[in-house]
Each structure stands twice: as C-alpha cells, then as structure tokens.
Scaffold this active site. Structure first.
Site, short mmCIF file in Angstrom:
data_model
loop_
_atom_site.label_atom_id
_atom_site.label_comp_id
_atom_site.label_asym_id
_atom_site.label_seq_id
_atom_site.Cartn_x
_atom_site.Cartn_y
_atom_site.Cartn_z
N ASN A 265 42.67 39.95 35.33
CA ASN A 265 41.72 38.75 35.10
C ASN A 265 41.41 38.09 36.16
OD1 ASN A 265 42.45 39.40 32.25
ND2 ASN A 265 44.53 38.90 32.31
N GLU A 296 44.82 46.36 41.16
CA GLU A 296 44.80 45.18 40.30
C GLU A 296 43.62 44.06 41.51
OE1 GLU A 296 44.33 45.79 37.08
OE2 GLU A 296 45.69 47.40 37.41
#
Length: 846
Positions: A265, A296
């Site tokens: 995210n 990530e």
C-alpha cells in the site's frame, strides 16, 4: 447476485470509457462490530455521454445511490455491482452503504486481541477487494486521487496512504481523522489501518517514518532494526532509480492474521505480524524480514508510482520487487550474501513451480480476477526475478538501471505494459529484446545445462561444450549468459582456478577458451548464478561435491551445488538417502544459517516424501541423531544451535528422543545455551501432541501460559495434530463446516490435521474431501477456499489410490480452471514422490 469477479474484457471496455479524477471516502468505524458506514463520492469523466457502466461494491446494504444529483433505483445494486446509466461527460456518483468487516483478510479485517480485548482493523485490497470497503471502479488502470475522512474511537490510531491533516477532531468518544488528497494511485494500493496501535516514529531526510504493532506486542518490537533497513533501502533506491519517493510519509504496520508476507500500500505498508519476533530467531529471520521490507519499498516505484495496466503483468510487478530487494540487500545492508539466499530459496521455489503440470509462461494469460488469484506463485515471483537477473546480465547493469530511470520518468503515476519497459531497456542498452522476450517470457519450463568434455592422457581438455536440454512439454532452448568455474581441491578448500563467461545458445555451445586446461575436481556450470537453469554435474564433480562440498569457501557456489543436489533428488536422479548422507556429511561446515535451515528442512522432506517407506524410520533416526548432536555441540546460544534444535524437534520419533523433548518442555533436560522461550516451547508442544505424548488438557494449560493470538494458533495446531480419531474429526469439522473460523485459525488447524505418521487416521477423509471441495470453492472466499483445497489435499497419502481419486474427480466434476490447477499440482506432488521412492528403493537393492 453477480459473481464477485471482473473480466479483463470488461475492464478494458470500462477503461476506454472512463477517466476517474477523484474519490472522497468517508468511513464511520464506530457503528458496531459487524458493519461500518461507508460513503464514496466519485468524480469521473465519460468519453461517450449517454453510455452505461458499473461500479463495484460488496456490502450487506446500500442506503443511497445518487448519480449527478439524481437517485439511482435500489435494484441497480445486485450485491457486488451497481449499474449506472445515462452518464454525462463529467459525473459525480455518491454511494452510501453499510459495509461488512471480515475475518478472512480480504477487505477490512477486524481482529480482537485476546490479551486486552482491543479491536484492530486493517485493509487488504489486492487484487480485487477495495470495493468491500468503498464503492469504486476496482481495476488498476483507473487511477485517481483519494481523500479519506475516518471517524474512529478516540484512543485509536488511524493510518491511510497520506499523513493526517493536523490533529484529529474530538467528537464525543470518537475522533475524526482527515487525510489530504493523495497522488493518483490504483484502488488496490489504498489502505485503511485503525486501532490502538503502538507506534514508534523516526525521520529520514524529509520522509516521516512510522513503525506500528499491536499494543500487546510492543515489548517485542525492534523498531530500530526496521528503521535501519528502511533508511538503507531509501538511500539505495533513491540513488539507483534517480527518482524521489513519491508518497510523502512512510508507515510500516505489523498487523494480525495477515494472509501474505506484506502488501505494498502506498505509504502504508502492512506486514505479517510474525515479523515481530517474540522469541529468539536466527539471523536468517532478520534477513528475510529485511528482504520483505525492501521488496515492498521497491514497489513504491515499480507498482505504485508506475502500475501495470492489467494483471497480465502481475509477474513484472512482483518479479521486479523481488530482484530489486535482493540487489539492495546485498548492496546496502548487512546481508551481503543475499544472492546466496536467493539461489537457495527463491530459485528453489521457482524450479519446483516450473516443473509442475500447471506451469505457465511468465507472461500469463489472465482473463479475469479468478485466474490471477491462483497466480501468486513461484513463476510470478521467483522465476520472474531470476529471469530479470538474467536480463541484467544480458544487457548490463548500467544499461538496465538507465532504462529504469527513463521508464519511471516517462510513466510516472500512469499505467504500463511489458512493452513499455522493454522499450526503455532497448533504448538504454542498444539490444533488441524481442527474441529474448519470446524465449524467456512467453514460454514455460526450465532448461538443464551440463558440461560435456574430452580429455587427453595428461587430463587436459581436448574439447569442452555446454549442452542444453529442455523438457518435452516445453521444448524451448533459450539463450543464456553463463559463467563456468573450474575448482581445484587444495589444502585451503575447493578454490576457483578459472572462470569463463559466455553466451550459451541452442543445444550445444563450444567453449574453446577451456581447451588445454587441466580437468578440475569440480566443473561448475552457471557459476555466480547468472541465469535461470537447472545444472547437472559430471561424475568427477559429483564425487567432489559429495565428499567436499563443505570445502567451498564461498557461499554462492556452495548454494549452487546444494541446489543441484536437491533438484536431482526431486527428479528421482539422486536417491533420497544419498542426499541425506551428502547433507549430513557437509552441513557442519556451512556458514550461512539460512542455508543450514533450508537444508535441514529439505532433509526432513526427503525422508518423509522421497525415501523408501520401509527405510523411512531408519533414515529419520539418522537425521534426529545428527540433529541432537548438532544441538549439543554447536556453540551455545548460537543460530546454528537453534536450527539444529528445531530440526531435532521435527524429526523425533524414538522413545529416547521423546524423553528429551519432554525434558526440554518441563525443565528436566537442559542443553547449555538453548533457551526454551515461548515459540520454541510451542514447537515442543506441537511435536509432543502429534506423537500422542500430550492430551487436550495439557495443550489448554499451555494456552493459559500464552493466551495471545499466536498462542491460540499454536494451540489449534496442537489439538488438530493429536493422533486420535476424535482430534481429526474435530479438526475436520472446524475446517470444513465453520465458515466463520478466522483465517489464521483455519490455517493453523489445517497444519495440525495433516501429520506425517498419521496416514491411517487421515486416509478416511479423502473421499469426503472430494465430495466437499466443489462446495467449498463456491461458498468460501478466495483465500479461504485455496487454503482448504491445498491444505487438505491428501498429499501425505503417497500412492496410486490418491492419484486415481484425483483423476476421477477431475474427469467427472469438471471443476473450474483455478480449482483444477490446484488439484493437478497436488497430484503432481504425489506422483513425484512415488518416482523418488522407487529410485531410493532401487538404489538400495542395486
């Protein structure tokens, strides 16, 4: 109700029709423990005024739908979609709904901490679950900006993609959190995390950093180490990509009951909570956590800033992040041997996946969301990353990075396809990549490379060539950039005398540079691990590896030899017990703790799955004896001691060794330096429960000692692992009949149900399994259905009967493609084990 699915053709039509400007999303998280209030205001343009389309929303109830000031009839909502008609050139859609919390990790997950009864929420939207929380056009190429407004209990933290605007406003027992308009992003990387999270803050340059976990885990959070890796990663990627981080602040949140390792995210990365270590772990655990952090972070550029147009290019998203994370680990952190781990872990995963009947080209055909959800596999992540490493060797690292920098600038905040990246790399390198792409990305299967040569009476090479083979199902012979290493046995170990790097093309490639070289003790094809291939050793090299593998001073060539040996074992070329002897004869000289742990797990798998059943107990005793010795003779308190202890616990069967396990649990047995902490204690409990040494009351007593969410998972596994018909029946009922079982408890119970040495207890459930999986597939959420189908497949019942039952089901039930794929993969595991057992049996009798 429509299926909660999206076809690629639908997405393409909608993307051609619409351009989305913004979302304003308001959530009220104070309305109860089942649902929350969700209001979405979407502003978007339509290229064909008067046209119709749909917006996704999965919700128990919709209270209001207003399009351009006019109410939309309630029957426009079918449970997963809202049909909208008569669009204007510019539109505003307002949807007010009651959305549901989930306990499956898909949507807005709600968790109650058993320690303090506090509630924690987090979202997980990839691939197609944002519309469980707010109405949206839920596809990656309809990017928009987002503004969130969230009402939550006053003592909670609330985190989204952007930093909050000022202090949240008091509203009775709640606070209202407002977040500014974000850069343009896809729905699947938006995020909402809320609850009384413990937070530690820091700063790196102008980037505000936050690390979060549940309050009850705060004592275990080593935020300093997380921040160290995070800062090293930002420094590395800023230099490598020459593009500043685009999303302002950077929060990393360790959340409960997470289905994956982490999720990228934008500005609010969520991680599996197991990365908060409650007990002593080896350095390998820290290395893998660092890899995940950097994976990530790489997505912030490749995936979030520039995003795939459709899920056909999921592989590129994940492969790049995997490749970049290892590059950053080796270049910027203390984990300088990360490429060794890559060779042992990621590539082993890739080779296994690529030899399944369900293997597919890296560029997969993704017709709908249902197809992509079973495609988070070893091809998408590990093979893709391996092939990117080969591409870097092919075009050169400087050209690769130059192409990336141009790519990020050219497509910032947009959507791309593979061709866009290849074009940038072609411009930077001057190489035409169309043939490379066809060979590597559009075909499946793994090649095998081996050295073939002739020598004269003095032992010098008179000819030398690299032979390439391909599996019959995927007969592509690829172009490889490879290195060949010649290693000699010396008093200082196996030392590389000569290295030659070249392109290998076609079935046979001569290597004239080696003519006249004396034959070494070890010829290592694919030295330095430049390409993606299986390798085979010539007879003299194989003898050298068996006797002296541990004498290789560098970890990467050792890794390549370990991997080749494991490949041969899986392929029924090397008998399982010979692999066991190879490992136990050399592992004590292995310095890389991650390699040690992987090898010990492979030994256990070889004994259980690939060894002649008539000899399994003897081989298992051999492994357990070696593990016991390693546990007692390794440096007290060391990572190696802990690795050996875990292997000993997993391999124990004999009465003598069971007594040691009991003694370690109750304190009667002590091993200097070995601390029986929370997690090691649970390992002992689960092992003893599976052996019938602990009853339910004893397991419950352990849960009283550790009444945490982790303790609940461990206890669920231990209860299901007990070798009784009653334990199996209770576990089966929980797994198959309770749709409300939380995702983490479901996975833990499945893990306990499937126990080696309990084949007679689980065999009767095979018929029921095939009777139920169709219904499970249709009625459970995607993640939960996959967990059950894969986890409960009769993979331990290695024999013809399981194959026949699988074939009968595939023939008569005609299951959906995704379900068929999972069953075919399970079947292949049994067939492979049968071949390996036969090879092991034949070696003993020959």
């Amino acid at each position: 109700m429509s299926d909660n699915n999206l076809l690629r053709d639908e997405a393409q039509r909608r993307a051609a029709l619409l351009s989305v400007d913004s979302y304003a999303v308001s959530l009220d998280l104070t309305t109860g423990d089942k649902t929350f209030s969700s209001t979405s205001v979407i502003r978007f343009a339509c290229s064909e005024p008067g046209a119709a389309t749909f917006v996704e929303l999965s919700a128990p109830a919709v209270r209001e739908i207003v399009l351009n000031g006019e109410p939309v009839p309630a029957d426009a909502f079918d449970g997963n979609r809202i049909a909208i008609f008569g669009l204007a050139a510019d539109n505003e859609l307002r949807v007010v709904a009651d959305c549901a919390y989930v306990n499956t990790g898909e949507g807005l997950h709600r968790f109650v901490d058993p320690v303090d009864d506090e509630v924690y929420l987090y979202s997980q939207f990839e691939t197609y679950d944002a519309h469980r929380v707010y109405a949206c056009f839920d596809q990656p190429d309809l990017k928009a900006s987002f503004e969130f407004d969230i009402l939550a209990p006053a003592h909670w933290q609330v985190v989204t993609n952007m930093a909050a605007v000022g202090e949240p406003a008091e509203s009775g027992d709640a606070k209202n959190w407002r977040f500014p308009r974000s850069p343009r992003m896809s729905t699947y990387i938006t995020a909402i995390i809320a609850g009384p999270y413990h937070v530690v803050r820091d700063k790196h340059g102008d980037i505000d950093l936050g690390v979060y976990c549940r309050t009850s885990l705060a004592q275990y959070l080593d935020a300093d180490d997380v921040f160290t890796v995070t800062k090293q990663g930002f420094d590395y990627f800023h230099q490598a990509f020459d593009y500043p981080y685009a999303f302002g602040k950077y929060d990393q949140l360790f959340v409960p009951e997470f289905n994956a390792g982490a999720m990228e995210n934008a500005g609010a990365v969520t991680f599996l909570e197991d990365y908060v270590f409650r007990s002593k772990v080896t350095g390998f655990a820290y290395e893998r956590r660092a890899e995940t952090i950097l994976h990530e972070m790489a997505h912030m550029w490749f995936g979030d800033l520039v995003t795939m147009r459709w899920w056909d290019d999921l592989w590129l998203n994940e492969s790049f992040a995997t490749y970049a994370s290892v590059l950053a680990q080796s270049g910027a952190t203390r984990f300088t041997h990360a490429w060794t781990t890559f060779a042992n872990v990621e590539k082993t995963w890739a080779y296994r996946q690529d030899q399944l009947p369900s293997t597919h080209p890296i560029v997969a055909e993704i017709a709908d969301i249902a197809a992509v959800e079973v495609n988070f596999d070893g091809i998408t992540y590990a093979k893709g990353a391996s092939v990117l490493k080969q591409l870097v060797a092919w075009v050169g690292e400087d050209a690769f990075m130059a192409g990336l920098r141009a790519y990020f600038r050219r497509h910032e905040y947009g959507n791309t396809e593979l061709r866009d990246l290849l074009s940038a790399l072609e411009e930077a390198s001057g190489r035409d990549l169309s043939a490379w792409s066809k060979e590597w990305l559009e075909t499946a299967g793994v090649n095998t490379l081996r050295a073939a040569f002739d020598t004269d009476a003095a032992g010098a090479f008179t000819s030398f060539r690299i032979q390439q083979e391909a599996p019959s199902d995927w007969p592509t012979l690829r172009s490889h950039r490879v290195a060949i290493g010649l290693y000699d046995a010396t008093d200082g170990g196996l030392v590389r005398r000569r290295r030659v790097e070249l392109d290998v093309v076609g079935a046979e490639t001569p290597v004239p540079e080696l003519i006249g070289e004396r034959q070494p003790d070890l010829v290592l094809v694919n030295d330095d691990d430049l390409t993606y291939t299986k390798i085979r050793l010539d007879p003299r090299s194989a003898e050298t590896v068996t006797a002296h593998l541990g004498a290789l001073p560098d970890s990467l060539p050792r890794a390549l030899c370990w991997t080749a040996s494991w490949d041969m074992t899986r392929d029924a070329e090397l008998p399982a017990r010979q692999f066991l002897r190879l490992v136990l004869g050399n592992i004590r000289r292995e310095t890389e703790i991650g390699v040690v742990q992987l090898l010990l797990n492979q030994c256990l798998g070889a004994v259980y799955n690939f060894t002649d059943p008539g000899c399994r107990e003897t081989a298992l005793q051999q492994l357990a004896d070696a593990a016991s010795d390693g546990m007692r003779t390794s440096e007290p308190g060391s990572d190696h001691q802990l690795a050996w202890a875990r292997s000993f616990i997993a391999s124990t069967r004999s009465t003598e060794h069971r007594a040691v396990l009991r003694g370690l649990l109750d304190g009667a047995e002590e091993v200097p330096g070995l601390v029986v902490d929370i997690d090691l204690r649970w390992s002992l409990v689960k092992a003893l429960a599976s052996l019938g040494e602990l009853d339910d009351a004893a397991i419950d007593a352990e849960l009283e000692r550790d009444p945490t969410s982790a303790g609940r998972r461990h206890a669920a596994t231990a209860h299901a692992a007990r070798p009784t018909a009653e334990a199996k029946a209770a576990a089966w009922s929980a797994i198959m009949d309770d749709p409300d079982l939380p995702n983490a408890i479901l996975a833990a119970t499945i893990g306990g149900f499937q126990q080696v040495h309990q084949e007679e207890l689980i065999a009767p459930y095979t018929t029921q399994y095939f009777e139920r999986i169709g219904e499970i597939w249709e009625t459970r959420s995607s993640e939960m259905a996959q967990d059950i189908v894969v986890g409960m497949y009769p993979s331990l019942l290695i024999g013809q009967q399981a194959l026949d039952q699988t074939d009968d089901y595939l023939r008569t039930a005609n299951p959906p493609a995704a379900l068929r794929r999972l069953l075919v993969e399970g079947r292949d595991g049994i067939a492979r084990a049968m071949r390996a057992r036969e090879r092991d049996r034949a070696a003993e009798t020959s």
